[in-house]
Design a protein around this motif. Structure first.
Motif, short mmCIF file in Angstrom:
data_model
loop_
_atom_site.label_atom_id
_atom_site.label_comp_id
_atom_site.label_asym_id
_atom_site.label_seq_id
_atom_site.Cartn_x
_atom_site.Cartn_y
_atom_site.Cartn_z
N UNK A 22 -5.34 8.96 13.06
CA UNK A 22 -6.25 8.52 11.99
C UNK A 22 -6.06 7.04 11.69
N UNK A 26 -8.91 3.43 12.67
CA UNK A 26 -9.53 2.43 11.79
C UNK A 26 -8.83 1.07 11.81
N UNK A 27 -7.69 0.99 12.50
CA UNK A 27 -7.01 -0.30 12.61
C UNK A 27 -6.90 -0.69 14.08
N UNK A 34 4.85 0.07 9.54
CA UNK A 34 3.70 0.38 8.68
C UNK A 34 3.28 1.84 8.85
N UNK A 38 3.28 4.78 6.05
CA UNK A 38 1.96 5.36 5.81
C UNK A 38 1.99 6.88 5.90
N UNK B 17 -6.63 13.37 7.20
CA UNK B 17 -7.21 12.32 8.06
C UNK B 17 -7.89 11.26 7.20
N UNK B 20 -5.28 9.15 5.22
CA UNK B 20 -4.55 8.15 6.03
C UNK B 20 -5.47 7.01 6.44
N UNK B 21 -6.70 7.35 6.84
CA UNK B 21 -7.64 6.31 7.24
C UNK B 21 -7.86 5.34 6.09
N UNK B 23 -5.94 4.86 3.28
CA UNK B 23 -4.75 4.15 2.84
C UNK B 23 -4.31 3.09 3.84
N UNK B 24 -4.63 3.29 5.13
CA UNK B 24 -4.16 2.34 6.13
C UNK B 24 -4.98 1.06 6.12
N UNK B 25 -6.21 1.09 5.59
CA UNK B 25 -7.01 -0.14 5.53
C UNK B 25 -7.21 -0.67 4.12
N UNK B 109 3.92 0.86 -0.60
CA UNK B 109 4.53 -0.45 -0.39
C UNK B 109 3.58 -1.55 -0.80
N UNK B 112 2.06 -4.16 2.96
CA UNK B 112 1.69 -3.17 3.98
C UNK B 112 0.61 -3.77 4.86
N UNK B 113 0.23 -3.01 5.85
CA UNK B 113 -0.87 -3.43 6.72
C UNK B 113 -2.11 -3.74 5.87
N UNK B 116 -1.76 -6.95 3.67
CA UNK B 116 -1.82 -8.14 4.53
C UNK B 116 -3.26 -8.45 4.93
#
Lengths: 99, 214
Positions: A22, A26-27, A34, A38, B17, B20-21, B23-25, B109, B112-113, B116
């Motif tokens: 996932x 998107x990255x 990280x 996550x 899914x 996570x998608x 939170x990661x962006x 955090x 984080x990605x 940043x």
């Protein structure tokens, strides 16, 4: 009609692997630390799931450096993206089939 | 029965899914209190600036051409620049503190990605705005400070909105609009400044607090 449960990808059975895929969908790329924070897993656990995904050619590893420290980043492959989308489609069908 | 179990597990997987998608962006720990704090600081700074501007010696609207070359060590200019930097530092430090507290509470955090990415997308508009502002001061065109600060700050927020709570886009749009509008009413620069950096931040912070933090 074939049973959508049969179309689920066994490799994506684990919560951690789903999390990895996932995040990579998107990255463009993301580094080990990280991903770790996550998905909230231990180093060893994440590394072993990564290995499975790399072996299946779903993700690619890039080893780089920031100064002297190693910086390992991961990217999704075309194969991985296709497999994950197919898995999501199957999940969707399961839900639609039951409504 | 087994079908029900399947459905439950499937929904859980999809939820994970999506989570996570997202939170990661997206950096989701931006606190409403950060906005309220920054707004209050800006209002206090604006009030001090307003008191200083009552002094008849200070000319806000002038150009280097009409007045001859300006003296860069004009005590008024220096005072305003120091005030501006002080307000920025206090607003930023307080904003960072509230966001750090929220991240801590959410066990996220700060670095984080996602955060940043957010800072990366803010950088270029802020940098361009900084150059515009510094050069406005350099050429003695003070009336362009407020429009360029507001407009570029707004653009930075719009740029960042893809990587944090997306509501910040509206704050950005309003700041860009105010910045452009203030070009037409140069005499009211400080009023635009207090509205864009003060009132709107407080309003935004309160709305965000109500929506996500409460």
């Amino acid at each position: 009609m074939s049973n959508p449960i049969g179309q689920l990808n066994k490799i994506f059975d684990s919560r951690i692997r789903i999390g990895i895929m996932s995040a990579l969908m998107v990255n463009e790329n993301i580094n080990f630390n990280d991903l770790k924070s996550l998905i909230d897993v231990t180093d060893g656990n994440l590394a072993s799931h990564m290995k499975t995904l790399v072996e299946n050619d779903y993700i690619r590893v890039y080893k780089g450096f920031i100064g002297r420290k190693t910086n390992t980043t991961y990217m999704i492959t075309k194969t991985g993206e296709k497999a994950f989308r197919a898995h999501l489609d199957a999940l969707e069908k399961i839900i639609q089939g039951l409504n | 029965m087994q079908q029900e179990d399947n459905k439950e597990a499937t929904l859980e997987a999809l939820e994970e899914i999506r989570n996570i998608m997202d939170r990661s962006v997206r950096f989701i720990s931006l606190s409403g209190w950060s906005g309220i704090w920054a707004g209050c600081t800006a209002l206090a700074g604006s009030f001090i600036a307003y008191r200083w501007m009552l002094n008849p010696d200070f000319k806000y609207i002038r150009t280097a051409f009409s007045e001859g070359s300006i003296n860069y060590f004009d005590p008024y200019i220096t005072r305003f620049i120091i005030l501006g930097i002080a307000v920025f530092i206090i607003a930023f430090a307080g904003g960072l503190f509230f966001t750090w507290k929220k991240a801590h509470r959410q066990q996220q955090q700060l670095w984080s990605n996602a955060s940043r990415q957010m800072l990366f997308h803010m950088f270029l508009p802020i940098f361009a705005g900084g150059i515009f502002t510094v050069m406005s001061v350099y050429y003695g065109c003070f009336m362009f400070i407020v429009p360029s600060c507001l407009a570029f700050y707004g653009l930075a927020l719009i740029g960042a909105s893809r990587h944090t709570l997306s509501d910040i886009r509206y704050l950005g749009m309003l700041d860009v609009t105010l910045g452009c509008a203030s070009l037409f009413l140069p005499a009211f620069g400080l009023l635009f400044w207090a509205t864009g950096f003060g009132l709107l931040h407080i309003l935004y912070g309160a709305v965000m607090w109500n929506k996500y933090d409460k």
